[in-house]
Design a protein around this motif. Sequence first.
Motif, PDB file in Angstrom:
ATOM      1  N   GLY A 121      50.675  35.274  52.801  1.00  0.00           N
ATOM      2  CA  GLY A 121      51.864  35.035  51.997  1.00  0.00           C
ATOM      3  C   GLY A 121      51.755  33.756  51.190  1.00  0.00           C
ATOM      4  O   GLY A 121      52.123  33.720  50.011  1.00  0.00           O
ATOM      5  N   GLU A 122      51.229  32.704  51.814  1.00  0.00           N
ATOM      6  CA  GLU A 122      51.070  31.440  51.087  1.00  0.00           C
ATOM      7  C   GLU A 122      50.030  31.543  49.978  1.00  0.00           C
ATOM      8  O   GLU A 122      50.198  30.976  48.902  1.00  0.00           O
ATOM      9  CB  GLU A 122      50.699  30.315  52.050  1.00  0.00           C
ATOM     10  CG  GLU A 122      51.888  29.662  52.699  1.00  0.00           C
ATOM     11  CD  GLU A 122      52.906  29.187  51.685  1.00  0.00           C
ATOM     12  OE1 GLU A 122      52.654  28.186  50.990  1.00  0.00           O
ATOM     13  OE2 GLU A 122      53.970  29.820  51.580  1.00  0.00           O
ATOM     14  N   PHE A 123      48.949  32.274  50.260  1.00  0.00           N
ATOM     15  CA  PHE A 123      47.941  32.479  49.205  1.00  0.00           C
ATOM     16  C   PHE A 123      48.572  33.188  48.015  1.00  0.00           C
ATOM     17  O   PHE A 123      48.422  32.757  46.862  1.00  0.00           O
ATOM     18  CB  PHE A 123      46.767  33.296  49.747  1.00  0.00           C
ATOM     19  CG  PHE A 123      45.743  33.639  48.696  1.00  0.00           C
ATOM     20  CD1 PHE A 123      44.696  32.778  48.439  1.00  0.00           C
ATOM     21  CD2 PHE A 123      45.852  34.805  47.948  1.00  0.00           C
ATOM     22  CE1 PHE A 123      43.764  33.073  47.444  1.00  0.00           C
ATOM     23  CE2 PHE A 123      44.932  35.110  46.965  1.00  0.00           C
ATOM     24  CZ  PHE A 123      43.885  34.240  46.711  1.00  0.00           C
ATOM     25  N   LEU A 124      49.275  34.271  48.270  1.00  0.00           N
ATOM     26  CA  LEU A 124      49.861  35.058  47.181  1.00  0.00           C
ATOM     27  C   LEU A 124      50.961  34.280  46.454  1.00  0.00           C
ATOM     28  O   LEU A 124      51.058  34.342  45.222  1.00  0.00           O
ATOM     29  CB  LEU A 124      50.404  36.369  47.730  1.00  0.00           C
ATOM     30  CG  LEU A 124      49.351  37.328  48.296  1.00  0.00           C
ATOM     31  CD1 LEU A 124      50.024  38.520  48.973  1.00  0.00           C
ATOM     32  CD2 LEU A 124      48.395  37.800  47.201  1.00  0.00           C
ATOM     33  N   ALA A 125      51.782  33.560  47.201  1.00  0.00           N
ATOM     34  CA  ALA A 125      52.849  32.780  46.577  1.00  0.00           C
ATOM     35  C   ALA A 125      52.273  31.707  45.652  1.00  0.00           C
ATOM     36  O   ALA A 125      52.759  31.501  44.534  1.00  0.00           O
ATOM     37  CB  ALA A 125      53.721  32.128  47.649  1.00  0.00           C
ATOM     38  N   THR A 126      51.220  31.027  46.114  1.00  0.00           N
ATOM     39  CA  THR A 126      50.628  29.954  45.315  1.00  0.00           C
ATOM     40  C   THR A 126      49.876  30.522  44.120  1.00  0.00           C
ATOM     41  O   THR A 126      49.929  29.948  43.019  1.00  0.00           O
ATOM     42  CB  THR A 126      49.696  29.095  46.188  1.00  0.00           C
ATOM     43  OG1 THR A 126      50.388  28.693  47.366  1.00  0.00           O
ATOM     44  CG2 THR A 126      49.243  27.854  45.427  1.00  0.00           C
ATOM     45  N   PHE A 127      49.201  31.641  44.309  1.00  0.00           N
ATOM     46  CA  PHE A 127      48.525  32.276  43.175  1.00  0.00           C
ATOM     47  C   PHE A 127      49.544  32.673  42.112  1.00  0.00           C
ATOM     48  O   PHE A 127      49.320  32.451  40.914  1.00  0.00           O
ATOM     49  CB  PHE A 127      47.744  33.506  43.640  1.00  0.00           C
ATOM     50  CG  PHE A 127      46.850  34.087  42.580  1.00  0.00           C
ATOM     51  CD1 PHE A 127      45.523  33.695  42.485  1.00  0.00           C
ATOM     52  CD2 PHE A 127      47.330  35.012  41.666  1.00  0.00           C
ATOM     53  CE1 PHE A 127      44.693  34.211  41.499  1.00  0.00           C
ATOM     54  CE2 PHE A 127      46.511  35.540  40.675  1.00  0.00           C
ATOM     55  CZ  PHE A 127      45.186  35.140  40.593  1.00  0.00           C
ATOM     56  N   ALA A 128      50.665  33.244  42.530  1.00  0.00           N
ATOM     57  CA  ALA A 128      51.703  33.635  41.575  1.00  0.00           C
ATOM     58  C   ALA A 128      52.266  32.419  40.842  1.00  0.00           C
ATOM     59  O   ALA A 128      52.520  32.465  39.634  1.00  0.00           O
ATOM     60  CB  ALA A 128      52.821  34.384  42.294  1.00  0.00           C
ATOM     61  N   LEU A 129      52.466  31.326  41.583  1.00  0.00           N
ATOM     62  CA  LEU A 129      52.960  30.098  40.952  1.00  0.00           C
ATOM     63  C   LEU A 129      51.984  29.600  39.896  1.00  0.00           C
ATOM     64  O   LEU A 129      52.381  29.290  38.757  1.00  0.00           O
ATOM     65  CB  LEU A 129      53.179  29.023  42.012  1.00  0.00           C
ATOM     66  CG  LEU A 129      53.518  27.626  41.485  1.00  0.00           C
ATOM     67  CD1 LEU A 129      54.840  27.632  40.736  1.00  0.00           C
ATOM     68  CD2 LEU A 129      53.531  26.614  42.622  1.00  0.00           C
ATOM     69  N   LEU A 130      50.709  29.516  40.247  1.00  0.00           N
ATOM     70  CA  LEU A 130      49.712  29.043  39.281  1.00  0.00           C
ATOM     71  C   LEU A 130      49.567  30.003  38.125  1.00  0.00           C
ATOM     72  O   LEU A 130      49.331  29.582  36.986  1.00  0.00           O
ATOM     73  CB  LEU A 130      48.371  28.819  39.981  1.00  0.00           C
ATOM     74  CG  LEU A 130      48.098  27.409  40.503  1.00  0.00           C
ATOM     75  CD1 LEU A 130      48.019  26.405  39.366  1.00  0.00           C
ATOM     76  CD2 LEU A 130      49.123  26.962  41.518  1.00  0.00           C
ATOM     77  N   ALA A 131      49.727  31.292  38.375  1.00  0.00           N
ATOM     78  CA  ALA A 131      49.678  32.269  37.285  1.00  0.00           C
ATOM     79  C   ALA A 131      50.776  31.994  36.270  1.00  0.00           C
ATOM     80  O   ALA A 131      50.557  32.060  35.055  1.00  0.00           O
ATOM     81  CB  ALA A 131      49.814  33.682  37.844  1.00  0.00           C
TER      82      ALA A 131
END
Length: 221
Positions: A130-140
């Motif tokens: 969840g943290e990986f996906l949340a941070t990837f979405a933020l950086l995207a």
Amino acid sequence: MSDFTLTRRLAAEAVGTAILVGTVVGSGIMGVALASGNDAVALLGNTIATGAILVVLIMVFGPVSGAHFNPAVTFAFWLRRDITLAAALAYIVVQVAGGLVGTGLAHAMFELDIVQASTHVRAGAPQWLGEFLATFALLASILALLKTRPEAIPYAVGLVITAGYWWTSSTSFANPAVTIARAFTDTFAGIRPDDVGPFIAAQLIAAASAVGFFAWMYKQR
């Protein structure tokens, strides 16, 4: 690169991160106090406050420091060579310090012990994912819009975190400074200190992945 001195940029990062964390922790405390035991209502209040303050903070401090408020964002910009290593390290130090101040101020507002250690367990591979996906979405939302619509970044960041509170298993910390600061609050927003390391690792891996992906996506032939 900002026209502001490094001292002013660091002040913006420190104050902005303190306000962000104060909002996250304070709205969590207020949400629990008003929700009569309904965690969904408490999370909704926490979500709205966090998403809203992010939009405002980025609009206020973006022209000064870039409004990172987040070591994962600073790390990503260092990987892109948009910030020097020395400046990036200084940003990260003041972000973490500002986050800790924000937690303490939230506790002071609600008459709680200033220094606490969280007992809220947030562990396991599903939460790390969840943290990986949340941070990837933020950086995207940041890296893509830098190329296309930079004026929309404040709204995109606020919205992606607002959504992340609900669609990710971890409730979208997506920020190492916020993660560290939330280890020092035994309230609704807290995370047990033992669980901080894997969260931060997932966040930084996601940041590096996002940099690589969007460098490839926007590479000129």
